[in-house]
Structure formats: C-alpha cells, structure tokens
Motif scaffolding. Sequence first.
Motif, PDB file in Angstrom:
ATOM      1  N   CYS A  36      25.563  44.628  96.984  1.00  0.00           N
ATOM      2  CA  CYS A  36      26.828  44.655  97.359  1.00  0.00           C
ATOM      3  C   CYS A  36      27.312  44.395  98.675  1.00  0.00           C
ATOM      4  O   CYS A  36      26.427  44.785  99.381  1.00  0.00           O
ATOM      5  CB  CYS A  36      27.739  46.043  96.749  1.00  0.00           C
ATOM      6  N   GLY A  37      28.335  43.826  98.955  1.00  0.00           N
ATOM      7  CA  GLY A  37      28.848  43.641 100.325  1.00  0.00           C
ATOM      8  C   GLY A  37      28.726  42.169 100.927  1.00  0.00           C
ATOM      9  O   GLY A  37      28.178  41.254  99.841  1.00  0.00           O
ATOM     10  N   GLN A  72      22.101  48.000 101.293  1.00  0.00           N
ATOM     11  CA  GLN A  72      23.582  48.308 101.453  1.00  0.00           C
ATOM     12  C   GLN A  72      23.632  49.434 102.294  1.00  0.00           C
ATOM     13  O   GLN A  72      22.717  50.301 102.187  1.00  0.00           O
ATOM     14  CB  GLN A  72      24.422  48.556 100.118  1.00  0.00           C
ATOM     15  N   ARG A  73      24.786  49.308 103.206  1.00  0.00           N
ATOM     16  CA  ARG A  73      25.034  50.517 103.998  1.00  0.00           C
ATOM     17  C   ARG A  73      26.602  50.302 104.048  1.00  0.00           C
ATOM     18  O   ARG A  73      27.282  49.615 103.614  1.00  0.00           O
ATOM     19  CB  ARG A  73      24.461  50.262 105.391  1.00  0.00           C
ATOM     20  N   GLN A  74      27.027  51.444 104.653  1.00  0.00           N
ATOM     21  CA  GLN A  74      28.698  51.712 104.566  1.00  0.00           C
ATOM     22  C   GLN A  74      29.003  52.271 105.920  1.00  0.00           C
ATOM     23  O   GLN A  74      28.330  53.009 106.674  1.00  0.00           O
ATOM     24  CB  GLN A  74      29.034  52.830 103.393  1.00  0.00           C
ATOM     25  N   TRP A 123      27.590  52.389 111.276  1.00  0.00           N
ATOM     26  CA  TRP A 123      27.005  51.974 110.095  1.00  0.00           C
ATOM     27  C   TRP A 123      25.785  53.019 109.612  1.00  0.00           C
ATOM     28  O   TRP A 123      25.262  53.268 110.414  1.00  0.00           O
ATOM     29  CB  TRP A 123      26.539  50.535 109.887  1.00  0.00           C
ATOM     30  N   THR A 157      31.469  48.162 102.817  1.00  0.00           N
ATOM     31  CA  THR A 157      30.202  48.352 102.412  1.00  0.00           C
ATOM     32  C   THR A 157      29.753  46.949 102.544  1.00  0.00           C
ATOM     33  O   THR A 157      30.479  45.892 102.862  1.00  0.00           O
ATOM     34  CB  THR A 157      29.819  48.616 100.770  1.00  0.00           C
ATOM     35  N   GLU A 158      28.508  46.588 103.171  1.00  0.00           N
ATOM     36  CA  GLU A 158      28.015  45.289 103.749  1.00  0.00           C
ATOM     37  C   GLU A 158      26.615  45.299 103.187  1.00  0.00           C
ATOM     38  O   GLU A 158      25.849  46.406 103.138  1.00  0.00           O
ATOM     39  CB  GLU A 158      28.043  44.795 105.071  1.00  0.00           C
ATOM     40  N   GLU A 173      23.781  49.963  91.527  1.00  0.00           N
ATOM     41  CA  GLU A 173      23.127  49.550  92.464  1.00  0.00           C
ATOM     42  C   GLU A 173      22.053  48.069  92.139  1.00  0.00           C
ATOM     43  O   GLU A 173      21.931  47.912  91.178  1.00  0.00           O
ATOM     44  CB  GLU A 173      22.186  50.379  93.080  1.00  0.00           C
TER      45      GLU A 173
END
Length: 607
Positions: free
Chosen positions: A226-227, A384-386, A373, A409-410, A218
């Motif tokens: 990430c994303g 980040q969120r998924q 999300w 993921t963004e 992370e």
Amino acid sequence: EWSDWGDCSECNGQRYRQRAIMHLQNECGRKCDMESAKETMNCTGVCETESYCRWSDWEDLGGCTATCGTSVRLQQRRMELTKINGTEEEWNVTALDGPTYLFVGDSDTVCSGEQTATIQCALTNCDEDCQPLNCRFGQWSEWGEPSCTQLCTRDRVIARRSECGGKPCEGAQTETKYCHRESCTQVTDCAIGQWDDWSSCQKTTGWQRIRQRLILAEAQNGGAPCGNPANMPGLALEEIEPCDDFESVYALQNCLLSQWVSWTECTALCGGGTKHRSRTISTPSSGGGNPCKGSLEELTRCNWQRCSGASEKNCILAPWDEWTHCDSHDQRERARKVAQEPSKDGRPCNGTLRELVPCSIAVDCVQSPWTEWDQCDKSCDGGQRQRQRQVVMNPRNGGMPCQPGLVETEGCNIEPCSDEEVNCKISQWNMWSDCSASCGPGFQERKRKITSRLSHCGTGCIGNLTEVQGCIKEECGNCAKCAWTEWKEWSDCTRHCGGGQKHRLRNISVWPTQGCPPCQPLPKMWVEPCNTAPCPTDELCVDGVWDGWDDWDVCSTSCEGGMRARTRKVLRSATSCGQEPAGDSREEEECNLGIPCKASQDCVLSS
C-alpha cells in the motif's frame, strides 16, 4: 573438573558445560584462557513441529473520534503462530468474537491477517441543540475466496455516523472465518477499503467533516504494498474538509447576558460615594449567532449629600486597560479601576468599569507537523510505513481550513530480497563484563544483538542475546565453608519383586557466608534399583488400596486456632509383587482460627 552437561535450550538447540578457576595466576604466571572455561555442543533428536495459528490480543489504534458527544475508537488484532495450544474455550467457534485459535499447522505454516473493531468511548455531553442520530453499519459484503492463510474475509463500512449523543457503531468492520485451501505462495497485493461516508458538521470538529478508510489486507509473498512511491505524496487513510452548509445544519444561537446582580454597598456615607453591579455571559453565541455587546460591570454614585468638615475630593477613574484577545466565543473585553474614591462633597465617578465588544478575527486551522515515518514492516521485498499529524486549532470566522489527510502510508524497502538479507543475523559476543563482586563469588555477563531481522521467507535467529556466568575473586576472609550432611537411610523399595526403586537424601547443613566460595553442585538425592528378582509367575500381583477417611477429631482448642486430625486404614493389602497404597494414613489441619477467646473468669463466692 567440568560440570555436567546442561539441558538443551530447545529441540535441536544447544547445551553447554563449564568449569571454574581452581586458583588464580601469580605476578609472573599466565592467565587462564576464558574460552576454555565453557564448552557448547549441539542437541539432536526428533522435534515436535506442531504450531497453532491464533488471534493476538486487541490493541488500540488512536484515540476517540470526538471530545464530546458520541465517539468511537478503533482496535486491531493480528494473526500469529504459537507453540502453546489453546483451551477448549479459545477453540470455541460459537464464542461472541469467534474462536481465538483457528487451525493447527507446523512452523512453516503461513498465518497472517488482521481484524479491526469499533469500540464506544465514554459519553460526554455537548452544548449543541440537535437530535440524537444513531450510527448505522452498511450491509456485509459476500465472503471472499480462501486466502493462502486458509481464511475467508468479508467487510462492511459505516453507512451513517452517530450524531448528538446517538449510539455509536459497535462491532467489527472486518470478519474472517476458517476456509480450507491447500498451501500456496500466491502473490497478494495490498488492498485498501472504500472511503466511509463523510461525517456530519459539528462544533467539536470545527465545522469540518471527516471520512476514513482502512487497509483490508497486507501485501504478501512479494505483492505490491500500500502507498505511493517515495517521490509522491503519501497515501491518506483519513481526510478532513471544511463544511459548506454548517449554518443550515446547526441552529443559530445569539449570545445572551444574565440579569444584573444587586448593587454593592456605597463606598461613602456622605459627600458622594460609588456602588457597583455586574452581570455575566449566560449563553455564548454559536452557529454564526450574534456575539454579546455591552458592559459587564456598572458604576454609579450614591450618598451625594454634603458632609461637614474636611475638604472635598472628586472620584477619579483610572485609564482603560488594553483590549483582551478574542476568546473562543469571538468576544473581547477591557476593564478599568477607581483610582481615587470621592470624599466629602467631591464628585462621584459615573461610568462603566468593564466593557465587552464582539470581534471577528479570522483564525486559520493549525495542524501539527508530520511525525517521523515509523519503521518499515519489512526489510526488503516491499513493505509499508506510516506517519501522522493532528489538528491543534480548528478554523473560526472564515479562517483557512485544515489541509486534508491526518494519516499517510507509503511503500518502503521495495528492492527484492537476496539470500544474504532474508535470514536473521546476530552480532558477535561482546567482551565479558567485570565481576560483580569485589571479593568472593559474583557474576559477569556478555551481550550480543540482532544486526538484521528476518524478512520474507527467511530463517529466524536462534539463541540467547545475553549470557551470565559465575566468577570468583579472592576470598573475603573469615569464611564459613559449605558443608553437606551425611546420606540418610534408604527408603523402602517401591516393589517387592520385578524391579523397584529406592532413594536416599542429603542436604546442605552449613551455607557459605557472603564473599566465600559457593557450594559445589553435588547430588541431593541418590536412586538405586532394588528387588530386581522376577516375580513368581503363578502369583497374582494386587496393589494395595486405602479405605475412606474417618471423621475429623474434635479440635484441640475451642478458640484462636487449634489442630485436628483424621485417619484411614488399608482396605486391601498388596501382594508380594503389588504396590503398597501411596499416601499417609494420618493427616492434620488447623481449626477454629477465626474464633476469639474470652477472658478467663474464676468462680467467686459472695461475702
């Protein structure tokens, strides 16, 4: 009167005291100020700041990868700080999964990281005719450099997935170990692992293949998350695509029908009746094989000899039902019934009652909508969120394949943290609720909530989110008031000289009835010093010592439970300045609890 100050909520926390309403106001009096009913003060002292970095418990990440055959599921655990020290087993570096506890630090120590592991699901047999192939991991990578969390990491990917009942991969795909490094605040970007190899084409996946990749690290200390940016498609962690060569991988299987069962009894004894026979699909088609074609039920005439008597009636077949929809084996059927049975010399029915034909209607892949999300894991400085979706129906007969990507993921909350935003914030207290009792003593509570959680290097919230206090309404009548017993006699002094202690006790003799004022918090035990005169300097202080216990006495009863006792004596007496031996000189216990008694039987003389 004010009560005594309570205990501190934590080191350098708070403590409070409170007082109750002695009597309520009358119709023209002024209400008591409830803010004056409770006082709070800060606690001061030297706090023990030692914290421990440890692994959390394993948590599941989704379900099994297939509905039949060999399948696996992923588990994940994270590093966390705790004030509770681990056991010797939890610090053991030779344990199968490594130690649970990693290192010791303080409350400001950086302790972050995660691990994933692959766990085998329960095996369910599939109908595919294929050879088992075991899953195989790739080689471990080299150990990486120590991170700011004083951990080194290495990882491996799945080189070949299991097929057709083969053993799945079992074990961690990422491993960590403790590596010493000075504390740092190095900016670390989010790292994503390489794609696994594509899975093989199988019927359970709708002749599609899948590959996955994992988040290895992370983002930390303001590193890039990430994303993709918010205006671009989400970053895929799992991809799916149609197979081009599944017919060469999976053997062709044509549909096979079972043998006909025996004919039924004829519906008429003379004049012509009908009898039936049927068959079923014994092996469905698969792998592009030919579907079944033909009838599943047949009808023929029987006992057609002429009957004497009444007029004849011919057999009549009802119209065909509508064709059914194509089933999972790419076939559909229709049926009809005998509307009128023949009688006397009428003509019997001749024909089938059920028909089965192949169909090849293209069925497109159906995927569920994306979920919302989930919550961003940081309120600022880049998190980040998924979101995810699943395959509702796999494509068949050349239908449109599924769109790639089942997990996205963004990045989120990429704006930098400000001093006002990093710290946790708590709202003001709500009003006290109504008293829970209609008369007599009760309780009331008030609540507050966290309005802003800590982020980055902010300070966490300290304090309760719910408070409860006592309240008293008018007495309910016929009260039995609380009453304390008189003080008991003082105990013996713990020392003969040099300063000891003695105590005395009292208890509540009458408890208040429901709806009456509770007992006042008064001391239950009183302790005072005794024998404070110094011991003679020329006298040797020797403590008393018990001798060993004697053997247990015989049980008081031989069945259904009794009592037995044992005693001990003082082996060495205490001197005038020594301590008397602690404990009792006699102890008792139950015995013969599980032995049933036999009925009494008196002696009887013969006649």
